[in-house]
Write an enzyme that holds these catalytic residues in place. Structure first.
Site, PDB file in Angstrom:
ATOM      1  N   ASP A  31       0.704  -1.330  -0.102  1.00 39.47           N
ATOM      2  CA  ASP A  31      -0.018   0.002   0.117  1.00 39.47           C
ATOM      3  C   ASP A  31       0.880   1.126  -0.034  1.00 39.47           C
ATOM      4  OD1 ASP A  31      -1.932  -1.997   0.209  1.00 39.47           O
ATOM      5  OD2 ASP A  31      -3.007  -1.299   2.059  1.00 39.47           O
ATOM      6  N   HIS A  62     -17.290   1.634   0.800  1.00 39.72           N
ATOM      7  CA  HIS A  62     -16.653   0.600   1.586  1.00 39.72           C
ATOM      8  C   HIS A  62     -16.928   0.864   3.111  1.00 39.72           C
ATOM      9  CE1 HIS A  62     -13.060  -1.587   3.399  1.00 39.72           C
ATOM     10  NE2 HIS A  62     -13.321  -2.413   2.394  1.00 39.72           N
ATOM     11  N   ASP A  98      -4.435  -0.828  -1.620  1.00 41.68           N
ATOM     12  CA  ASP A  98      -5.855  -0.724  -1.051  1.00 41.68           C
ATOM     13  C   ASP A  98      -6.743   0.051  -2.353  1.00 41.68           C
ATOM     14  OD1 ASP A  98      -6.788  -1.512   1.660  1.00 41.68           O
ATOM     15  OD2 ASP A  98      -6.830   0.874   2.063  1.00 41.68           O
ATOM     16  N   CYS A 119      -1.845  -2.722   7.622  1.00 41.62           N
ATOM     17  CA  CYS A 119      -1.770  -3.647   6.411  1.00 41.62           C
ATOM     18  C   CYS A 119      -0.488  -4.560   6.342  1.00 41.62           C
ATOM     19  CB  CYS A 119      -2.023  -3.070   5.116  1.00 41.62           C
ATOM     20  SG  CYS A 119      -3.709  -2.534   4.838  1.00 41.62           S
ATOM     21  N   LYS A 158      -6.699  -5.134  -3.064  1.00 39.67           N
ATOM     22  CA  LYS A 158      -7.119  -5.558  -1.947  1.00 39.67           C
ATOM     23  C   LYS A 158      -8.460  -4.684  -1.400  1.00 39.67           C
ATOM     24  CE  LYS A 158      -3.666  -4.308   1.407  1.00 39.67           C
ATOM     25  NZ  LYS A 158      -4.818  -3.305   1.954  1.00 39.67           N
TER      26      LYS A 158
HETATM   27  C1  VGL Z   1      -4.586   0.571   5.736  1.00 40.80           C
HETATM   28  C2  VGL Z   1      -6.045   1.645   7.075  1.00 40.80           C
HETATM   29  C3  VGL Z   1      -7.089   1.348   6.257  1.00 40.80           C
HETATM   30  C4  VGL Z   1      -3.203   0.163   5.622  1.00 40.80           C
HETATM   31  C5  VGL Z   1      -5.661   0.491   4.928  1.00 40.80           C
HETATM   32  O1  VGL Z   1      -2.912   0.218   4.317  1.00 40.80           O
HETATM   33  O2  VGL Z   1      -2.523  -0.134   6.525  1.00 40.80           O
HETATM   34  N1  VGL Z   1      -5.030   1.111   7.085  1.00 40.80           N
HETATM   35  N2  VGL Z   1      -6.797   0.873   5.154  1.00 40.80           N
HETATM   36 ZN    ZN Z   2      -8.279   0.870   3.555  1.00 44.22          ZN
END
Ligand code: VGL
Ligand code: ZN
Length: 235
Positions: free
Chosen positions: A15, A62, A56, A172, A124
């Site tokens: 991410d 969502h 992400d 993540c 994802k």
């Molecule tokens: C993430 C919060 C919400 C991450 C993704 O990539 O760590 N954190 N969505």
């Molecule tokens: Zn997220």
């Protein structure tokens, strides 16, 4: 030097997207941009068998966006997420500002990332009904939901070791590393290659990651040394 059959490492870059980085990210992680040189240096290592990036990649509706729940505030409020195939399986999840909405500029990989070195990108968090921090699958087990195919892909390539970097360390990156370890890969989080949403909680988070069988390592340590052939990582 002949390849060591007991060492087939993969790098997972989690991410590394605009929305997780200062200065403009909707869910910017403090100093998130600082990991990019470390990530690029790791990506260049020839010992890696495969280099995977995750994105992400949320639809606008969502479940993790506070704005999709009346009266809920990002960062402080939680909501219940239910396994869409089993109403008995549920948990409370933290709510966030809208981020990484599919096709928006905030969802793009950061332009400094050497994307030409990446073999595969995994999207994802695409199911509006479930949160998915891990690059492998959502945290439901009966039945499993949103399997990305990553585990099967790594197994097919004979991967033995998984190195994880990217954002955010406490969400993540953590969940991807824990699932990699649970799937039986020797798993490492490279500490200089990640930053946490809750920076003050990182030491506790790091211990929790290690309790799950993951080793949190430094770029100067022997685990990254195994990737570089013993020399210092060239930033
Ligand atoms: C993430 C919060 C919400 C991450 C993704 O990539 O760590 N954190 N969505
Ligand atoms: Zn997220």
């Amino acid at each position: 030097m002949p390849a060591d059959p007991d060492f087939k490492p993969a790098l997972i870059v989690v991410d590394l997207q605009e929305d997780f980085c200062p200065p403009n990210g909707a869910l910017a992680v403090a100093s998130g941009r600082d990991v990019i040189p470390v990530v690029n240096a790791l990506l260049r290592l020839q010992t890696l068998v495969t280099r995977i990036a995750t994105k992400d990649w949320h639809p606008a509706d969502h479940v993790s966006f506070a704005s999709n729940h009346a009266g809920k505030r990002p960062f402080v409020d939680f909501c219940k997420v239910v396994n869409p195939y089993n109403a008995e399986e549920s948990y409370e999840t933290r709510l966030w500002p809208a981020h990484c909405v599919q096709g928006t500029s905030g969802a793009e990989l950061v332009p400094e990332l050497e994307v030409g070195l990446i073999d595969k990108v995994i999207e994802k968090g695409t199911d509006p009904r479930v949160e998915m921090y891990s690059a492998f699958y959502a945290p439901f087990t009966s039945p499993r939901v949103s399997d990305s195919g990553l585990k099967d892909g790594l197994r097919e390539e004979g991967i033995t070791d998984v190195y994880v970097v990217g954002l955010a360390g406490d969400y993540c990156v953590k969940n991807t590393a824990l699932d990699a370890a649970a799937e039986g890969f020797r798993t490492f989080v490279v500490e200089e290659g990640t930053r946490a949403v809750d920076a003050v909680g990182w030491e506790d988070c790091r211990r929790e990651i290690e309790r799950g069988g993951v080793k949190v390592v430094s770029v100067h340590g022997p685990e990254v040394g195994r990737l570089t052939g013993g020399s210092e990582l060239q930033l």
